[in-house]
Design a protein around this motif. Structure first.
Motif, short mmCIF file in Angstrom:
data_model
loop_
_atom_site.label_atom_id
_atom_site.label_comp_id
_atom_site.label_asym_id
_atom_site.label_seq_id
_atom_site.Cartn_x
_atom_site.Cartn_y
_atom_site.Cartn_z
N PHE A 92 -7.02 -0.19 -0.36
CA PHE A 92 -6.73 -0.27 -1.79
C PHE A 92 -7.97 0.14 -2.59
O PHE A 92 -9.05 -0.43 -2.44
N HIS B 73 0.84 -1.21 0.00
CA HIS B 73 0.00 0.00 0.00
C HIS B 73 0.87 1.26 0.00
O HIS B 73 0.51 2.26 -0.64
N ARG C 96 -5.86 -7.82 -0.64
CA ARG C 96 -5.55 -6.41 -0.88
C ARG C 96 -5.64 -5.65 0.43
O ARG C 96 -6.37 -6.02 1.34
#
Length: 264
Positions: free
Chosen positions: A81, A54, A77
């Protein structure tokens, strides 16, 4: 100077082969660092891994796996995100649920068998319709988007390796650097853990009669593999540039846009 090879790699606990493939000398300058990322799949990523990803501000993820691979190994994720994941629907391997390096190994027993299987595989990678569809999406994204992108498949070595090498070639990276970046798969991060994980998967699917040396060939990369892919492209299309134009949609205008976004 370009980024030192060892500093390209970001150590992750659950994502193998995560690295920056920018920073090399290219036509008209140098590839921007921090724009071109590549890795294996993220299905076993830890929260710490996701924090690291990230922080790179990746806005576009290109997933070269097939539909069944995505369904069976859902990539994790970061909670924040908000980017886009691009892929062409369908299977990139002929056997559903398998990575491309796994579909070739049913009759592999020795390292020599494995090398021949990988050479045969690389002849096909630039022409598999679903894979070509995702490669096209990737080239378009590189032309249209200035933000960092991440390219990945299962192990981040074959489908990803060919795509990264194509980008390098089209942007004028020297062949020695293209090969060096491709071969970095063999040492990036915890390569032994990646090989062990891949070996378990291969043996579960195809039995235990395969030599350990053969497994290591299948889970690594060798320069002749990539050379075979590019040689086949030239045999069929005359040049890599003609292939990129006719098959991947990289017109001179698209290439100029890629250069504007990625070369400094």
């Amino acid at each position: 100077m370009s980024i030192q090879q060892e500093s390209r790699v970001i150590a992750m606990a659950g994502i193998h082969n995560f690295r920056d493939y920018g920073g090399y000398a290219a036509r008209g300058g140098r590839l921007r660092a921090g724009r071109l990322w590549r890795s294996g799949q993220h299905s076993e990523a830890t929260p710490e891994d996701l924090d690291k990803v990230h922080a790179l501000r990746i806005a576009t993820v290109i997933d070269l796996r097939g539909d069944s691979e995505r369904a069976g190994n859902r990539c994790l994720r970061h909670p924040e995100f908000d980017g886009e994941v691009l892929f062409h629907p369908g299977e990139t391997a002929s056997a559903a649920g398998r990575a491309v390096h796994e579909e070739m190994v049913r009759d592999v027993r020795t390292a020599d068998d494995a090398r021949q299987a990988m050479l045969n595989l690389y002849e096909t990678l630039p022409f598999r319709p679903v894979l070509v569809g995702t490669y096209r999406l990737y080239m378009q994204a590189l032309a249209e988007r200035e933000s960092p992108s991440l390219l990945h498949c299962l192990a981040g070595k074959d489908r990803t390796g060919v795509a990264a090498a194509l980008v390098h070639h089209l942007l004028g990276v020297h062949q020695d650097d293209i090969v060096a970046d491709y071969l970095l798969t063999n040492t990036a991060g915890n390569a032994e853990a990646r090989i062990e994980a891949g070996a378990r998967h291969v043996r579960e699917g195809f039995g235990i009669s395969m030599d350990d040396a053969a497994v290591r060939v299948l889970m690594g990369v060798e320069a002749p593999f990539l050379e075979r892919a590019f040689a086949t492209v030239r045999e069929r299309h005359g040049s890599v540039e003609a292939y990129a134009r006719d098959v991947l949609g990289v017109t001179p205008q698209v290439l100029a846009a890629m250069e504007a976004n990625l070369v400094e």
